[in-house]
Design an enzyme around this catalytic site. Sequence first.
Site, PDB file in Angstrom:
ATOM      1  N   ARG A  77       0.839  -1.204   0.000  1.00  0.00           N
ATOM      2  CA  ARG A  77       0.000   0.000   0.000  1.00  0.00           C
ATOM      3  C   ARG A  77       0.869   1.247   0.000  1.00  0.00           C
ATOM      4  NH1 ARG A  77      -2.937   4.024  -0.174  1.00  0.00           N
ATOM      5  NH2 ARG A  77      -4.814   4.357   1.086  1.00  0.00           N
TER       6      ARG A  77
ATOM      7  N   GLU B 201     -11.195 -21.464  27.009  1.00  0.00           N
ATOM      8  CA  GLU B 201     -10.430 -22.177  28.040  1.00  0.00           C
ATOM      9  C   GLU B 201     -10.058 -21.269  29.214  1.00  0.00           C
ATOM     10  OE1 GLU B 201     -10.524 -25.154  27.815  1.00  0.00           O
ATOM     11  OE2 GLU B 201     -10.255 -25.890  25.771  1.00  0.00           O
TER      12      GLU B 201
ATOM     13  N   ASN C  79      -9.057 -12.741  32.827  1.00  0.00           N
ATOM     14  CA  ASN C  79      -9.154 -12.529  34.271  1.00  0.00           C
ATOM     15  C   ASN C  79      -9.014 -13.832  35.049  1.00  0.00           C
ATOM     16  OD1 ASN C  79      -9.430  -9.761  34.154  1.00  0.00           O
ATOM     17  ND2 ASN C  79     -11.666  -9.791  34.118  1.00  0.00           N
TER      18      ASN C  79
END
Length: 411
Positions: free
Chosen positions: A275, A370, A374
């Site tokens: 780009r 899984e 936290n």
Amino acid sequence: MDVSAVFPELSPEIESVRDMVNRFMEAEVKPVMDGFEKRREFPRDLVRKAGEAGLYGAVFPESVGGSDMGYLAAVVIQEEMVRNDVRFSSCNNQQGSTCPSAIYFGGTPAQIAKYVPDLVAGKTIGMMSLTESGGGSDAEGNMKTFARRDGDVYRISGQKMWASMANETDVGVLMARTDRDAGVNGVTAFIVHPKKYPGWKATPIDCLGLSKSMRTNVVFLDDFVVPVEDRLGEEGEGFKIIMRTLQPGRVGVAAKALGVARRCFEEAVRYANERELRGQPIGRLQMIQADIAEMAVAIEASRALVYKAAMLMDNSMPHNRFAAIAKYHASQTAKMCADKAVQIFGGYGLAEEYPVSYYRAYSDMFFTGEGSANVQKIMIAEDALGYKIADRHHGKTGLRDIRKDDPVKQR
């Protein structure tokens, strides 16, 4: 990136497995996966081919159709599968981890010999169903689904959420209460056959950006029948079985997150070199370079953590805390790399024709799968503080070990 230079302990055998996975994905999956997605058609034959190629059996002994190469080989396989096409990797857990592992850990030698070989070979489609709508990270404590003993069968009623492949499964593992008043000690594991017995209804959930051919589901159970001989372990042992099963699954999800991060990084690098803005590639811009550098550093750190966790598991060394660290860091890395890749792509990052659009969605899924970030932090902190909560939930359970015990051969 030359992984062998960073990890010289990786054997030529594992590196050859990495090459095999890439060849398989290039030849078998990439040419056809977009078609399955557009048709919303489950790629059953591709799953079988992946099983025949050995992509699901790395941690299982040869007696049940595995290659016995270990967890390091397994995470390399999952990493490369995700990097090539994250959508097809959606059934990895069901075929090579949670579903067959639960049967291996908690089943009788006869159950193991009957179900595990066909799962890792991709001949039957597996499933693991634990979570409920009010459960989340405390799925066992809030479990409402109940299994009532009725002679030679159990009759299960309730509702499950986020059950991947539940609309396609041939054989799966499902958790239900057999004692409403016993807390986690009232949870029992069952081998289920949705196509064989009545009372099972799986409805796919539309998830933004995730696979349209390999779906997760809500499952409605109405006196669903499970023969007593298909119970896994004794009544009340389900929590022990599922916790032992999720332990290696955490490292597997970390490997998948690593695969997401790598693909997003590779796509971002390619696009930054192609780009142009004001006559030069956007990769020449310092802010783009800063993003690329942060992605590269985080990927290498995550790779080190994921591979070390797998090596600890292969050597039967304590790894609970390290598995949580690897999963936490890799999932953070995946989200960061996906976000930065979308920003580098600009508006094109939202277009479905570019992989970064759906890789970003999977980065969110692996962030939660899984155990959320936290939950990982709680486990890491409690272990560091000496509370040993992780050891109580994920340590010695009295269940067999895939890397040590072979009940089929011993039979």
